[in-house]
Motif scaffolding. Structure first.
Motif, PDB file in Angstrom:
ATOM      1  N   TYR A   1       0.808  -1.212   0.000  1.00 48.69           N
ATOM      2  CA  TYR A   1       0.000   0.000   0.000  1.00 48.69           C
ATOM      3  C   TYR A   1       0.845   1.266   0.000  1.00 48.69           C
ATOM      4  N   TYR A   2       2.142   1.107   0.066  1.00 59.16           N
ATOM      5  CA  TYR A   2       2.982   2.293   0.156  1.00 59.16           C
ATOM      6  C   TYR A   2       3.612   2.576  -1.208  1.00 59.16           C
ATOM      7  N   GLU A   3       3.516   3.826  -1.642  1.00 61.12           N
ATOM      8  CA  GLU A   3       4.074   4.189  -2.947  1.00 61.12           C
ATOM      9  C   GLU A   3       5.592   4.384  -2.810  1.00 61.12           C
ATOM     10  N   TYR A   4       6.352   3.384  -3.155  1.00 60.26           N
ATOM     11  CA  TYR A   4       7.804   3.539  -3.100  1.00 60.26           C
ATOM     12  C   TYR A   4       8.256   4.286  -4.343  1.00 60.26           C
ATOM     13  N   GLU A   5       9.250   5.098  -4.149  1.00 60.14           N
ATOM     14  CA  GLU A   5       9.850   5.633  -5.357  1.00 60.14           C
ATOM     15  C   GLU A   5      10.706   4.526  -5.932  1.00 60.14           C
ATOM     16  N   LYS A   6      10.744   4.455  -7.236  1.00 56.58           N
ATOM     17  CA  LYS A   6      11.478   3.344  -7.827  1.00 56.58           C
ATOM     18  C   LYS A   6      12.953   3.425  -7.449  1.00 56.58           C
ATOM     19  N   GLU A   7      13.492   2.309  -6.990  1.00 59.19           N
ATOM     20  CA  GLU A   7      14.902   2.289  -6.607  1.00 59.19           C
ATOM     21  C   GLU A   7      15.618   1.239  -7.440  1.00 59.19           C
ATOM     22  N   GLU A   8      16.781   1.593  -7.929  1.00 57.05           N
ATOM     23  CA  GLU A   8      17.540   0.629  -8.724  1.00 57.05           C
ATOM     24  C   GLU A   8      18.042  -0.516  -7.851  1.00 57.05           C
ATOM     25  N   ASN A   9      18.418  -0.185  -6.611  1.00 55.19           N
ATOM     26  CA  ASN A   9      18.951  -1.194  -5.696  1.00 55.19           C
ATOM     27  C   ASN A   9      18.221  -1.133  -4.363  1.00 55.19           C
ATOM     28  N   PRO A  10      17.040  -1.710  -4.297  1.00 54.92           N
ATOM     29  CA  PRO A  10      16.239  -1.543  -3.071  1.00 54.92           C
ATOM     30  C   PRO A  10      16.945  -2.028  -1.799  1.00 54.92           C
ATOM     31  N   PHE A  11      17.801  -3.044  -1.933  1.00 58.06           N
ATOM     32  CA  PHE A  11      18.509  -3.524  -0.732  1.00 58.06           C
ATOM     33  C   PHE A  11      19.485  -2.481  -0.201  1.00 58.06           C
ATOM     34  N   LEU A  12      19.895  -1.593  -1.093  1.00 56.15           N
ATOM     35  CA  LEU A  12      20.822  -0.545  -0.664  1.00 56.15           C
ATOM     36  C   LEU A  12      20.087   0.790  -0.555  1.00 56.15           C
ATOM     37  N   GLY A  13      18.785   0.713  -0.530  1.00 59.06           N
ATOM     38  CA  GLY A  13      18.010   1.952  -0.594  1.00 59.06           C
ATOM     39  C   GLY A  13      17.296   2.293   0.699  1.00 59.06           C
ATOM     40  N   MET A  14      16.062   2.746   0.531  1.00 61.75           N
ATOM     41  CA  MET A  14      15.281   3.265   1.654  1.00 61.75           C
ATOM     42  C   MET A  14      14.716   2.116   2.479  1.00 61.75           C
ATOM     43  N   ARG A  15      15.611   1.426   3.158  1.00 62.20           N
ATOM     44  CA  ARG A  15      15.246   0.230   3.916  1.00 62.20           C
ATOM     45  C   ARG A  15      15.236   0.526   5.391  1.00 62.20           C
ATOM     46  N   SER A  16      14.427  -0.257   6.116  1.00 62.70           N
ATOM     47  CA  SER A  16      14.673  -0.458   7.527  1.00 62.70           C
ATOM     48  C   SER A  16      14.694   0.834   8.358  1.00 62.70           C
ATOM     49  N   ILE A  17      15.754   1.039   9.164  1.00 55.54           N
ATOM     50  CA  ILE A  17      15.799   2.225  10.031  1.00 55.54           C
ATOM     51  C   ILE A  17      15.809   3.503   9.188  1.00 55.54           C
ATOM     52  N   ARG A  18      16.308   3.415   7.970  1.00 53.66           N
ATOM     53  CA  ARG A  18      16.326   4.606   7.102  1.00 53.66           C
ATOM     54  C   ARG A  18      14.891   5.036   6.809  1.00 53.66           C
ATOM     55  N   PHE A  19      14.039   4.042   6.554  1.00 57.62           N
ATOM     56  CA  PHE A  19      12.625   4.334   6.293  1.00 57.62           C
ATOM     57  C   PHE A  19      12.007   4.967   7.544  1.00 57.62           C
ATOM     58  N   SER A  20      12.295   4.376   8.707  1.00 59.72           N
ATOM     59  CA  SER A  20      11.703   4.902   9.959  1.00 59.72           C
ATOM     60  C   SER A  20      12.159   6.333  10.209  1.00 59.72           C
ATOM     61  N   LEU A  21      13.431   6.600   9.959  1.00 59.68           N
ATOM     62  CA  LEU A  21      13.926   7.960  10.235  1.00 59.68           C
ATOM     63  C   LEU A  21      13.424   8.968   9.207  1.00 59.68           C
ATOM     64  N   GLN A  22      13.038   8.476   8.053  1.00 59.84           N
ATOM     65  CA  GLN A  22      12.444   9.369   7.045  1.00 59.84           C
ATOM     66  C   GLN A  22      10.954   9.571   7.278  1.00 59.84           C
ATOM     67  N   HIS A  23      10.339   8.638   7.987  1.00 61.16           N
ATOM     68  CA  HIS A  23       8.888   8.705   8.230  1.00 61.16           C
ATOM     69  C   HIS A  23       8.680   8.674   9.735  1.00 61.16           C
ATOM     70  N   LYS A  24       9.042   9.774  10.357  1.00 62.22           N
ATOM     71  CA  LYS A  24       9.072   9.757  11.817  1.00 62.22           C
ATOM     72  C   LYS A  24       7.688   9.598  12.435  1.00 62.22           C
ATOM     73  N   ASP A  25       6.643  10.013  11.708  1.00 58.53           N
ATOM     74  CA  ASP A  25       5.296   9.818  12.262  1.00 58.53           C
ATOM     75  C   ASP A  25       5.013   8.325  12.419  1.00 58.53           C
ATOM     76  N   ILE A  26       5.377   7.548  11.395  1.00 59.93           N
ATOM     77  CA  ILE A  26       5.149   6.092  11.464  1.00 59.93           C
ATOM     78  C   ILE A  26       6.046   5.486  12.547  1.00 59.93           C
ATOM     79  N   PHE A  27       7.291   5.941  12.584  1.00 63.53           N
ATOM     80  CA  PHE A  27       8.264   5.438  13.561  1.00 63.53           C
ATOM     81  C   PHE A  27       7.771   5.707  14.986  1.00 63.53           C
ATOM     82  N   ARG A  28       7.318   6.914  15.205  1.00 66.12           N
ATOM     83  CA  ARG A  28       6.921   7.281  16.576  1.00 66.12           C
ATOM     84  C   ARG A  28       5.657   6.534  17.002  1.00 66.12           C
ATOM     85  N   GLN A  29       4.753   6.331  16.052  1.00 67.02           N
ATOM     86  CA  GLN A  29       3.554   5.547  16.418  1.00 67.02           C
ATOM     87  C   GLN A  29       3.970   4.154  16.877  1.00 67.02           C
ATOM     88  N   GLN A  30       4.935   3.586  16.160  1.00 65.48           N
ATOM     89  CA  GLN A  30       5.367   2.250  16.538  1.00 65.48           C
ATOM     90  C   GLN A  30       6.057   2.261  17.907  1.00 65.48           C
TER      91      GLN A  30
END
Ligand code: PEP
Ligand code: MG
Length: 755
Positions: free
Chosen positions: A527-556
């Motif tokens: 359900y989440y619109e990812y921007e296309k990434e050439e190398n998703p494993f080296l991309g907006m993964r994991s803690i990087r996603f949480s720190l970019q989406h602090k509202d989602i991170f803080r809810q968790q």
């Protein structure tokens, strides 16, 4: 007769536009041929498509020649006048075909009486798409004007026909793969890679590709006639089936599965969907074909939506269509019954896994590595043995074949002889859950008495029951992403709180380690619109996603802190690459604690804060990290992937994914030394933790805490009990001296044999 070329060009243009609405590809080509024949006033018009991989032109539609010839007449480039047009990329016009040296006569297609022949290649740029041929019994029938017109027509049609061709290639490929023409009496053993351990035996079921089902008209055209009542009956059968499945899943998988079948139930309740089918049936279309046509239309509509989540709904439309057809045609139903089967599939999605589990699948063979790592993790939680193998021949297994699946070793036996089966059954007696639970001890020690803690990795709440029964000493890793992955939207703080509370209460008084959201890479949210990434494993993964989406991170974080009030709570961050990142994440946690306290909400206000060791950058900075974090958990799955630059989901490089690579082993040692030296806690929670080949090495470098999938706790305990610390230290010392993969491979194999 005067020919109306302008009208023809116009009609063909319209035809191209309406192609997407056409019920099937064959119908579109046939309409094109008929329209061209009528406007060129020719008695014959045939369309041949060129299939590059086979270097073959195939007759796909004809007006005027015998219809049975479709798919049967094939030509190589240069063969006959048609092949010549394709080879030389030019129109070939012949006044008296039977006298032409290149004329190739096909008996029995009714071609002999047509003397005038005009073939024009269908090209798009340099791509050879096919040839369009018009014929007439009158000699010298086609003029230069006709040649130019046919050229104009083909250039208009080229784009659309190219798309049709691609779709037909898919269909053909799928048919080829599904037909049982591999000799499995000669090929009885296949070697793959274990994804989820366990053994299973049962009849095979190749997961039918939905696309194939919906591209193939044959079975529907040949179906007997059904009535509107039959259709309504199929709808109500499908509804009750979905209802039953939904209830089953809810009982078993409350945390993740709440909405899995709902989208399909809604489809059946959608009046416009049902009415559209009913209208067609009322116009005289046989219900199976009407279902197919409307499902096709809806699928297309969903697939063309911008929103990724809604696009995904195309799967649900197709699933409903298949269920409706099964319940309508009846005889086909057994084809989709997966209970007690070993399912072979190209790929499955997390929601498919849950469905297969609720349908009673015994084992799974997956042919591609796509989205595999969390599929493997899900399979383990659902206790479905899983083998990955890059061999598409297995899709040709029919439902008659019996499979013995040894997912511990990645072995697949097809129709094994009785003696193989007996020996296997003797070696793998059915594990009695109750027995195992009784045998497992409340605490674990090595052979020489060193204390080792074995905790459980929890992916789904249903793992808790096993963890409790097998006396796991806490939760060493809760993969909090699963409720996020399978649900249709981000769960709210309250929804997360309910799930996390169940988790905390599931093992009262024990350590509970939450890992914050670890998505991205191969763990995608539909359900989440990812921007296309050439190398998703080296991309907006994991803690990087949480720190970019602090509202989602803080809810968790808030949900975890609230659920963990009064518990032995630990929170760790995945995929940390720098001390700064760790501090930033921890600061968010501290802010949430302060906020919750201000709001007067009960929460844990001093959890231990740790991190996963998954990136090579951590090794170099491990002393600094050890000063900052309270505890560490080594995620060997990612650690190996990033250390060796080997995608953990890519079957093609699986041979390079080497846990015993000297760089991996030495880095692990370095991490263990530093953390232990700082008096901080260290555990291993990746798959290496329960691997009999490596456990001794870990004990040898001082690690005393492991977190494994809950059903593997007894087995890991048994393995630890065989190890003595001095021997383990000696082994680790020897392994760490080796420089080459080959030497270590030998040692590792030797270690396995001893076990
Ligand atoms: C790991 O990387 O080893 C790990 C435990 O995390 P995951 O498998 O969930 O990525
Ligand atoms: Mg990981």
């Amino acid at each position: 007769m005067k020919r109306n070329h302008a009208k023809l060009i116009c009609d063909i243009g319209e035809l191209s536009m309406t192609c997407t609405k056409s019920p099937c590809l064959e119908a579109f080509l046939q309409q094109s041929a008929e329209l061209t024949a009528s406007h060129m006033n020719s008695e014959v018009c045939s369309i041949y498509l060129y299939f590059e991989e086979r270097q073959e032109l195939v007759l796909k539609a004809t007006k005027g020649l015998k219809r049975e010839a479709v798919d049967k007449v094939t030509l190589k480039p240069g063969e006959g006048l048609t092949g010549l047009a394709l080879k030389e990329l030019r129109p070939i016009s012949v006044k008296e075909a039977s006298k032409h040296p290149d004329y190739k006569y096909f008996p029995s297609i009714g071609e002999e009486k047509y003397e005038s022949f005009l073939a024009v290649p269908i090209l798009r740029g340099h791509n050879r798409i096919g040839v369009i041929v018009v014929q007439n019994s009158k000699r010298n029938f086609f003029t230069d004007d006709d040649i130019n017109t046919l050229r104009a027509i083909t250039s208009q049609l080229a784009n659309t026909i190219e798309t049709v061709k691609v779709l037909m290639s898919i269909e053909r490929k799928e048919k080829e793969e599904a037909e049982p023409d591999v000799d499995f009496t000669a090929m009885k053993f296949f070697k793959g890679r274990s994804g989820s351990v366990g053994v299973a035996e049962g009849k095979a079921a190749a997961l039918q590709s939905k696309q194939q089902y919906f591209l193939c008209d044959q079975c529907l055209e040949q179906a007997k006639s059904y009535t509107l009542e039959d259709f309504y009956h199929a709808v109500s059968l499908t509804e009750s089936e979905l209802d039953r499945l939904q209830k089953q899943v809810e009982e078993k998988l409350a945390d993740v599965a709440s909405l899995i079948f709902t989208a399909q139930v809604l489809m059946l309740k959608d009046r416009s969907f049902i009415d559209a089918i009913v209208q067609r049936v009322k116009k005289g279309i046989n219900p199976p074909l009407a279902v197919k046509q409307i499902v096709h239309e809806y699928t297309h509509r969903f697939q063309s939506l911008e929103n990724a989540y809604l696009r995904e709904k195309a799967h649900d439309v197709q699933d409903v269509g298949i269920s409706l057809l099964e319940n309508l045609i009846g005889s086909a139903a057994h084809q989709y019954d997966y209970s007690d089967r070993i399912v072979v599939a190209r790929e499955v999605f997390p929601s498919d896994m849950l469905k297969l589990s609720s349908l009673g699948v015994k084992g799974l063979i997956l042919l591609t590595g796509g989205i595999t790592s969390h599929i493997a993790i899900l399979a383990r939680s659902l206790e479905i043995p899983l083998v990955f193998i890059d061999d598409f021949r297995l899709l040709k297994l029919s439902r008659r074949h019996f499979i013995l699946l040894d997912a511990d070793n990645g072995n697949i036996y097809i129709d094994p002889e009785q003696k193989v089966l007996d020996a296997f059954r003797e070696k793998h007696p059915k594990q009695d859950f109750e027995m195992l639970a009784k045998l497992v001890k409340p605490s674990t020690h090595t052979a020489d008495g060193a204390r080792v803690i074995i905790q459980a990795n929890i992916n789904l709440l249903c793992d808790l029951k096993t963890a409790r029964a097998f006396k796991a000493e806490g939760i060493g890793l809760y993969r909090s992403e699963f409720p996020f992955i399978v649900r249709p939207d981000f769960p709210t703080e309250e929804e997360q709180f309910v799930i996390y509370e169940k988790l905390v209460k599931g093992l009262p008084g024990q350590e509970i380690t939450f890992r914050t959201l670890d998505i991205g890479g191969d763990k995608v949210l539909s359900y989440y619109e990812y921007e296309k990434e050439e190398n998703p494993f080296l991309g907006m993964r994991s803690i990087r996603f949480s720190l970019q989406h602090k509202d989602i991170f803080r809810q968790q974080l808030r949900a975890i802190l609230r659920a963990g009030a009064g518990a032995d709570l630990r929170i760790m961050f995945p995929m940390i690459s720098s001390v700064d990142e760790f501090i930033e994440a921890r600061q968010e946690l501290f802010d949430c604690i302060r906020e919750l306290k201000q709001q007067g909400k009960p929460c844990h206000d001093l959890p231990k804060v740790g991190m996963m060791v998954e990136l090579p950058s951590v090794v170099e900075l491990i002393n600094e990290f050890a000063g900052a974090a309270d505890f560490f958990s080594i995620g060997t799955n990612d650690f190996i992937q990033y250390m060796l630059a080997v995608d953990r989901t890519n079957e093609k490089v699986a041979y390079l994914y080497l846990p015993h690579h000297p760089a991996v082993l030495r880095s692990l040692k370095k991490v263990a030394d530093a953390v232990i030296g700082h008096g901080k806690e260290i555990a291993v929670c990746g798959d290496m933790a329960y691997d009999e080949r490596y456990l001794e090495f870990f004990i040898g470098i001082g690690i005393r805490k492991f977190s494994v999938d809950s059903h593997l706790v007894p087995r890991t305990q048994q393995l630890v009990e065989k190890i003595s610390v001095p021997a383990a230290e000696k082994l680790a010392f020897e392994w760490l001296r080796e420089n080459k993969v080959a030497d270590l491979s030998r040692r590792v194999e030797g270690n396995q044999e001893q076990n």
